[in-house]
Structure formats: structure tokens, C-alpha cells
Design a protein around this motif. Structure first.
Motif, PDB file in Angstrom:
ATOM      1  N   CYS A 138       0.900  -1.322   0.127  1.00 62.97           N
ATOM      2  CA  CYS A 138      -0.194   0.059   0.114  1.00 62.97           C
ATOM      3  C   CYS A 138       0.920   1.414   0.111  1.00 62.97           C
ATOM      4  CB  CYS A 138      -1.139  -0.010   1.295  1.00 62.97           C
ATOM      5  SG  CYS A 138      -1.890   1.514   1.413  1.00 62.97           S
ATOM      6  N   CYS A 175       0.245   3.303   3.378  1.00 63.06           N
ATOM      7  CA  CYS A 175       0.765   2.724   4.824  1.00 63.06           C
ATOM      8  C   CYS A 175       1.856   1.515   4.791  1.00 63.06           C
ATOM      9  CB  CYS A 175      -0.432   2.344   5.602  1.00 63.06           C
ATOM     10  SG  CYS A 175      -1.144   0.812   5.209  1.00 63.06           S
ATOM     11  N   GLU A 197       1.169  -1.588   4.049  1.00 64.39           N
ATOM     12  CA  GLU A 197       0.804  -2.866   4.323  1.00 64.39           C
ATOM     13  C   GLU A 197       0.952  -3.530   3.092  1.00 64.39           C
ATOM     14  OE1 GLU A 197      -1.031  -3.794   6.909  1.00 64.39           O
ATOM     15  OE2 GLU A 197      -2.288  -5.252   6.508  1.00 64.39           O
ATOM     16  N   CYS A 243      -6.682  -1.109   0.241  1.00 65.50           N
ATOM     17  CA  CYS A 243      -6.059  -1.246   1.126  1.00 65.50           C
ATOM     18  C   CYS A 243      -6.820  -1.799   2.426  1.00 65.50           C
ATOM     19  CB  CYS A 243      -5.052  -0.322   2.002  1.00 65.50           C
ATOM     20  SG  CYS A 243      -4.245  -0.922   3.232  1.00 65.50           S
ATOM     21  N   CYS A 260      -6.076   0.699   5.570  1.00 67.12           N
ATOM     22  CA  CYS A 260      -6.094   2.143   5.776  1.00 67.12           C
ATOM     23  C   CYS A 260      -7.069   2.737   4.707  1.00 67.12           C
ATOM     24  CB  CYS A 260      -4.902   3.050   5.726  1.00 67.12           C
ATOM     25  SG  CYS A 260      -4.154   3.049   3.898  1.00 67.12           S
TER      26      CYS A 260
END
Ligand SMILES: [Zn+2]
Length: 243
Positions: free
Chosen positions: A71, A74, A76, A180, A183
Motif C-alpha cells: 500500500c 501505509c 501494508e 488497502c 487504511c
């Protein structure tokens, strides 16, 4: 649909291994289309090349594509999953040899980027890569009948050329959107079938070489004989070799 067999996959892996991205994609295509001259495959427009790679990948490993992307908001790790059919663009056949765009008084004749062009961009930043690509693909520019150099093209004409390239070779750009779960940021992740398929082949080849090693040591069989077996039968022998 073209399916790469185990010996063909192993051969493609060996042939593509010393190369980087575009060379590896080309090694996969050469294995899938041994009757077509490699030079011709290298000159396919990138989108036409990717359409073939998608179909070889679908034939070899199936229609489902599953990968991981990060992502951009963030960091991820997010699973990206789709079907080959979801990203397949309507084919343009045959790909045009040369195209013309007339914009803001400029007449530009150009060809579509191919694997050789992409290989020449490795290591360049985005700005220099765009200049290099234009320099290679633009065949002729004129303004009011006078020849003009590529470097003199205004930004809006460059954009018009880029748009025309995309429309004539739609598979060169894959449109995907993912979100994502951590987030909720949503973005269009880049998907390069050449890179993706190559990584799958590499994983497959490393696992399969290990299997060949075990069976060759246990039974004295040749690599050729082991690769010619169905994966199902190879697994049965591996179980027996382990037991
Ligand atoms: Zn996120």
C-alpha cells in the motif's frame, strides 16, 4: 491456448536467467513460439507482446493471478487477485507498423515501443526514459512542411503521441484498482505480466530442480525423463523417495 511444458519452462528459465526484465519476457515468448524468429518477437509492440504472455501464462499456470503489493499510503502488504480475463484488452491486429498524429501544427510519424526499446531504458529516470523512448520511436516530425527535431516537440504534442500509442497498443497498460484493508486507501497498482510470469517461472524452476535432484539421486533417472513425467506422478515418486 499455448501451454509451456515442464522442459520448455525449464529451458525458458535457463535462457532468460542472465537477462533483466524485457529479456526475460522475451525468453518466455521464445519458448512458447519456437517457430517465430526471436527478432520478430522482440519487435512486437509491448502491448501485443503482453497479450501473448497473458495467454501463455493462462495456459501454463491457469487464469487466476494472485500477487502481493505494498500500500503506497501505509506500507501494508495487500493481496492483489484477479483473472487474466479481467485485464485483457481488446486485441488490435495486426499491430500497425507506423502511426501518425497531427497536433498543434506538428505532424509526427512514430512506431509503437517494443521489447528492444524497453531494454534500452533500464537504469534511466522517468524524464530521461521518456526522451530516449521518443528518440527511438519517433520516425519523423515536421511543422508546416519543415523537419523538426524530437527535442523541440512541445509537451502537449508528446502527450498526444503517448495517447495515440496507448490507444493503438492497449494491452501495454493494465488498468487495475485495489484498496488497502488497513487504511482504505485505493490506488491503481502497476502490473507487469512479463515480470509477474517470470517470478512464477523462477519459483517453479527452483522447486522443480530440487525435485529433479532428489529423484535423480534416488533412481538414477535423467532430468529429461523426470521433467517428462506428469507433476502428479513426480509427486508420488517423491513421496516414495522420502518414505
Ligand atoms: Zn494502506
Amino acid at each position: 491456448m499455448r501451454v509451456l511444458t515442464a522442459p520448455e519452462l525449464m529451458g525458458a528459465w535457463e535462457a532468460g536467467h542472465p537477462h533483466t526484465g524485457p529479456g526475460r519476457a522475451l525468453a518466455l515468448l521464445c519458448a512458447a513460439f519456437p517457430d517465430v524468429a526471436p527478432e520478430r518477437l522482440a519487435r512486437l509492440p509491448v502491448g501485443a507482446r503482453d497479450a501473448l504472455l497473458l495467454s501463455v501464462r493462462e495456459g501454463t499456470f491457469g487464469p487466476r493471478v494472485v500477487g502481493l503489493v505494498s500500500c503506497p499510503a501505509c506500507g501494508e502488504r495487500v493481496e492483489l487477485a484477479f483473472e487474466v480475463a479481467d485485464v485483457r484488452a481488446a486485441p488490435v491486429e495486426p499491430p500497425p507498423e507506423a502511426l501518425d498524429v497531427v497536433h498543434a501544427g506538428y505532424a509526427v510519424r512514430f512506431r509503437l515501443p517494443d521489447s528492444r526499446d524497453l531494454a534500452s531504458l533500464l537504469g534511466l529516470d522517468a524524464g530521461r526514459a521518456r526522451q530516449r523512448l521518443l528518440g527511438r520511436c519517433v520516425l519523423e516530425v515536421s511543422r508546416e512542411g519543415e523537419a523538426v527535431s524530437v527535442a523541440e516537440l512541445p509537451g502537449e504534442v508528446v502527450l498526444a503521441v503517448a495517447d495515440a500509442m496507448e490507444q493503438a497498443d492497449p494491452q501495454a497498460r493494465v488498468e487495475l484498482v485495489t484498496a488497502c484493508p488497513a487504511c482504505r486507501h485505493s490506488w491503481p497498482p502497476a502490473f507487469d505480466i512479463g515480470e509477474f510470469f517470470w517470478r512464477e517461472v523462477e519459483t517453479w524452476a527452483q522447486r522443480t530442480l530440487h525435485e529433479v535432484n532428489v529423484l535423480a539421486r534416488t533412481y538414477g533417472w535423467s532430468e529429461e525423463r523426470i521433467l517428462a513425467m506428469s507433476p502428479w506422478k513426480r509427486q508420488r515418486y517423491l513421496e516414495m523417495a522420502a518414505g
